[in-house]
Design a protein around this motif. Structure first.
Motif, mmCIF file in Angstrom:
data_model
loop_
_atom_site.group_PDB
_atom_site.id
_atom_site.type_symbol
_atom_site.label_atom_id
_atom_site.label_comp_id
_atom_site.label_asym_id
_atom_site.label_seq_id
_atom_site.Cartn_x
_atom_site.Cartn_y
_atom_site.Cartn_z
ATOM 1 N N SER A 249 0.816 -1.223 0.000
ATOM 2 C CA SER A 249 0.000 0.000 0.000
ATOM 3 C C SER A 249 0.845 1.266 0.000
ATOM 4 O O SER A 249 1.145 1.827 1.054
ATOM 5 C CB SER A 249 -0.908 0.001 1.227
ATOM 6 O OG SER A 249 -1.831 -1.026 1.119
ATOM 7 N N LYS A 250 1.166 1.718 -1.209
ATOM 8 C CA LYS A 250 2.079 2.862 -1.368
ATOM 9 C C LYS A 250 1.605 4.101 -0.626
ATOM 10 O O LYS A 250 2.352 4.751 0.088
ATOM 11 C CB LYS A 250 2.206 3.216 -2.851
ATOM 12 C CG LYS A 250 2.418 2.022 -3.691
ATOM 13 C CD LYS A 250 1.895 2.168 -5.076
ATOM 14 C CE LYS A 250 0.446 1.781 -5.224
ATOM 15 N NZ LYS A 250 0.051 1.693 -6.642
ATOM 16 N N LYS A 251 0.314 4.426 -0.820
ATOM 17 C CA LYS A 251 -0.223 5.653 -0.221
ATOM 18 C C LYS A 251 -0.127 5.575 1.308
ATOM 19 O O LYS A 251 0.351 6.495 1.963
ATOM 20 C CB LYS A 251 -1.681 5.814 -0.671
ATOM 21 C CG LYS A 251 -2.336 7.089 -0.239
ATOM 22 C CD LYS A 251 -3.706 7.205 -0.925
ATOM 23 C CE LYS A 251 -4.392 8.526 -0.705
ATOM 24 N NZ LYS A 251 -4.712 8.821 0.683
ATOM 25 N N VAL B 163 8.660 5.832 -12.017
ATOM 26 C CA VAL B 163 8.113 4.989 -10.952
ATOM 27 C C VAL B 163 6.621 4.708 -11.107
ATOM 28 O O VAL B 163 6.048 3.993 -10.283
ATOM 29 C CB VAL B 163 8.376 5.590 -9.545
ATOM 30 C CG1 VAL B 163 9.862 5.688 -9.261
ATOM 31 C CG2 VAL B 163 7.724 6.964 -9.393
ATOM 32 N N ASN B 164 5.997 5.286 -12.129
ATOM 33 C CA ASN B 164 4.563 5.012 -12.324
ATOM 34 C C ASN B 164 4.349 4.385 -13.701
ATOM 35 O O ASN B 164 4.660 5.006 -14.730
ATOM 36 C CB ASN B 164 3.742 6.295 -12.172
ATOM 37 C CG ASN B 164 2.250 6.029 -12.361
ATOM 38 O OD1 ASN B 164 1.731 6.107 -13.473
ATOM 39 N ND2 ASN B 164 1.555 5.660 -11.298
ATOM 40 N N GLY B 165 3.845 3.156 -13.691
ATOM 41 C CA GLY B 165 3.668 2.430 -14.945
ATOM 42 C C GLY B 165 2.560 3.001 -15.810
ATOM 43 O O GLY B 165 2.704 3.103 -17.032
ATOM 44 N N SER B 166 1.449 3.406 -15.179
ATOM 45 C CA SER B 166 0.299 3.862 -15.975
ATOM 46 C C SER B 166 0.611 5.114 -16.774
ATOM 47 O O SER B 166 0.283 5.194 -17.961
ATOM 48 C CB SER B 166 -0.891 4.155 -15.065
ATOM 49 O OG SER B 166 -1.247 2.990 -14.394
ATOM 50 N N THR B 167 1.244 6.101 -16.133
ATOM 51 C CA THR B 167 1.529 7.339 -16.875
ATOM 52 C C THR B 167 2.554 7.075 -17.973
ATOM 53 O O THR B 167 2.465 7.637 -19.069
ATOM 54 C CB THR B 167 2.043 8.455 -15.936
ATOM 55 O OG1 THR B 167 3.026 7.901 -15.063
ATOM 56 C CG2 THR B 167 0.917 9.050 -15.131
ATOM 57 N N LYS C 214 9.101 -4.398 -15.217
ATOM 58 C CA LYS C 214 7.682 -4.037 -15.207
ATOM 59 C C LYS C 214 7.309 -3.343 -13.898
ATOM 60 O O LYS C 214 7.609 -3.851 -12.823
ATOM 61 C CB LYS C 214 6.814 -5.269 -15.434
ATOM 62 C CG LYS C 214 6.896 -5.724 -16.873
ATOM 63 C CD LYS C 214 5.870 -6.755 -17.229
ATOM 64 C CE LYS C 214 5.940 -6.979 -18.739
ATOM 65 N NZ LYS C 214 5.177 -8.122 -19.185
ATOM 66 N N GLY C 215 6.631 -2.204 -14.026
ATOM 67 C CA GLY C 215 6.327 -1.396 -12.848
ATOM 68 C C GLY C 215 4.878 -1.473 -12.415
ATOM 69 O O GLY C 215 4.475 -0.800 -11.471
ATOM 70 N N ALA C 216 4.077 -2.270 -13.082
ATOM 71 C CA ALA C 216 2.659 -2.393 -12.726
ATOM 72 C C ALA C 216 2.149 -3.710 -13.283
ATOM 73 O O ALA C 216 2.795 -4.336 -14.127
ATOM 74 C CB ALA C 216 1.861 -1.222 -13.299
ATOM 75 N N GLY C 217 0.988 -4.116 -12.779
ATOM 76 C CA GLY C 217 0.376 -5.353 -13.272
ATOM 77 C C GLY C 217 0.393 -6.437 -12.213
ATOM 78 O O GLY C 217 1.183 -6.387 -11.262
HETATM 79 N N1 HSE Z 1 -0.938 2.399 -10.634
HETATM 80 C C1 HSE Z 1 0.388 1.977 -10.378
HETATM 81 C C2 HSE Z 1 1.242 2.294 -11.576
HETATM 82 C C3 HSE Z 1 0.412 0.517 -10.087
HETATM 83 O O1 HSE Z 1 0.677 2.490 -12.653
HETATM 84 O O2 HSE Z 1 2.471 2.363 -11.460
HETATM 85 C C4 HSE Z 1 1.728 0.000 -9.610
HETATM 86 O O3 HSE Z 1 2.119 0.587 -8.410
#
Ligand code: HSE
Length: 318
Positions: free
Chosen positions: A98-100, A152-156, A294-297
Motif C-alpha cells: 500500500s504505497k499511499k 516509478v509510475n507504470g500507468s503514466t 515491469k512497474g505495474a500489473g
Molecule cells: N498504478 C500503479 C502504476 C500501479 O501504474 O504504477 C503499480 O504501483
C-alpha cells in the motif's frame, strides 16, 4: 542451521495483486509459504479460489496465532494502516503493497517496527517487479549515493508511450491502462502524480533515510501534457516522461521532486516504455547503474510481494 518456521499467511485483498500472489504461490512450493485465510470486502464476488479460504472478518486473520505473516494488498489506505499496525503489535511480520498508506504513515511505521521488532517489508510498493527498495537499503551507502532518477509510475508511462508512439488519445490510452490492471482504482492518483510522489517518498526513505510526507515533495503529473508537446520534443530527439529525481547537494541535503521532463533519446530512461519502470542510480565507486522492469500489473507486483515473503525466510530466518 536452525530449521525454518512455516510461513503461514493471512492475506488482505484479493484484487489484481492478491489474486496474482495466490497464483504465484502455487508455483513456488519450495518456499513453504501457504495462505491460510484471505480477508475480502465483498463475499458475493466470484473468485477463482476455494470459498473456504475467504472471510470478511479482519480479526479472524489478525488474532489467529497460526498466522505469522500478514500480507496486505488493499486499496483503502486508512484500513491498511489499521491492519498493518494491529498485525505488528500482535507480533506478526508484515508485507505491504500500500504505497499511499506507507508514504503517509512513515514515521508511525518506523516507530511500530522499532517498538515491536517485527519485520515490515514493502518491495512491491515502488517499481513493482524491480528490486529497488532492497538494493537501496542494502547495497548503497547513504554517503556515496549521489543521485537517483526514475520512472516509478507504470500507468503514466504507458499512457505517454501510447499517445506519442501509437497516436492513441489520452482517454483511450488511460482506458487501456485500466483494462490491463495497471491503473489505480482512482486513476487520478496516477495521472496527477500522486502515486509517483508516494513511491518517491518511500524510495527517499530507503535511499537516504529521509522521512518526508509526500505533501512536502514538489510534484506534478502528466495531466497537462499535449500530443503537440511531444511532437516538438521528438523532433529534437527528446521524449517526455514523468521523472522522479533526487540529488544530493554539496551541503549534504537532498533535492527531490517528481515532474514531467524531457529525456534525451540516448538516456537509459528513454528506453523505458509502456508499463515498465526504470531507475538510474549514480553513486561513488559503483558509478552509474540502470534497473529496468515491469512497474505495474498483477504478476510483476505479486513477484515483488513474493520476494518479501522469501526475504522473511532468508533474511529474517522465518
Ligand atoms: N498504478 C500503479 C502504476 C500501479 O501504474 O504504477 C503499480 O504501483
Amino acid at each position: 542451521m536452525e530449521a525454518h518456521k512455516q510461513l503461514t499467511i493471512g492475506l488482505f485483498g484479493f484484487g489484481v495483486v492478491g489474486e496474482g500472489l495466490y497464483k504465484v504461490l502455487q508455483q513456488t512450493p519450495s518456499l513453504k509459504a501457504e495462505i491460510r485465510k484471505v480477508c475480502i470486502k465483498n463475499p458475493e464476488k466470484k473468485r477463482d479460489a476455494p470459498a473456504s479460504l475467504f472471510t470478511t472478518s479482519r480479526e479472524e486473520l489478525l488474532s489467529d496465532p497460526a498466522i505469522n505473516v500478514i500480507v496486505e494488498v488493499i486499496d483503502d489506505a486508512d484500513a491498511a494502516f489499521e491492519i498493518v499496525s494491529t498485525a505488528l503489535l500482535n507480533g506478526k511480520a508484515v508485507v505491504s503493497a500500500s504505497k499511499k498508506m506507507i508514504a503517509e504513515h512513515l514515521p508511525e511505521l518506523l516507530e511500530l517496527q522499532e517498538k515491536t521488532g517485527q519485520p515490515f517489508l514493502c518491495e512491491s510498493a515502488a517499481c513493482a517487479s524491480i528490486p529497488v527498495i532492497r538494493n537501496l537499503e542494502e547495497y548503497y551507502d547513504n554517503d556515496l549515493l549521489h543521485s537517483i532518477k526514475a520512472i516509478v509510475n507504470g500507468s503514466t508511462n504507458f499512457i505517454l508511450t501510447k499517445m506519442f508512439e501509437d497516436k492513441l488519445d489520452f482517454a483511450e490510452a488511460l482506458l487501456l491502462a485500466q483494462q490491463l490492471g495497471f491503473a489505480e482504482s482512482n486513476p487520478k492518483l496516477d495521472v496527477e502524480g500522486y502515486d509517483a510522489v508516494n513511491k518517491w517518498a518511500i524510495l527517499l526513505n530507503h535511499a537516504y533515510g529521509i522521512v518526508e510526507h509526500p505533501d512536502n515533495i514538489l510534484f506534478s503529473g502528466i495531466q497537462n501534457i499535449q500530443l503537440s508537446d511531444a511532437t516538438v520534443a521528438r523532433e529534437k530527439n527528446y521524449d517526455i516522461k514523468l521523472v522522479a529525481q533526487a540529488k544530493k547537494l554539496t551541503d549534504g541535503t537532498v533535492a527531490a521532486f517528481v515532474l514531467p521532463q524531457f529525456v534525451k533519446h540516448d538516456e537509459p530512461l528513454s528506453f523505458v516504455k509502456n508499463e515498465y519502470n526504470g531507475v538510474v542510480i549514480e553513486s561513488g565507486f559503483a558509478d552509474k547503474q540502470f534497473f529496468y522492469g515491469k512497474g505495474a500489473g498483477s504478476f510483476p507486483t505479486a513477484s515483488a510481494v513474493l520476494s518479501d515473503i522469501a526475504a522473511l525466510r532468508y533474511n529474517y530466518r522465518y
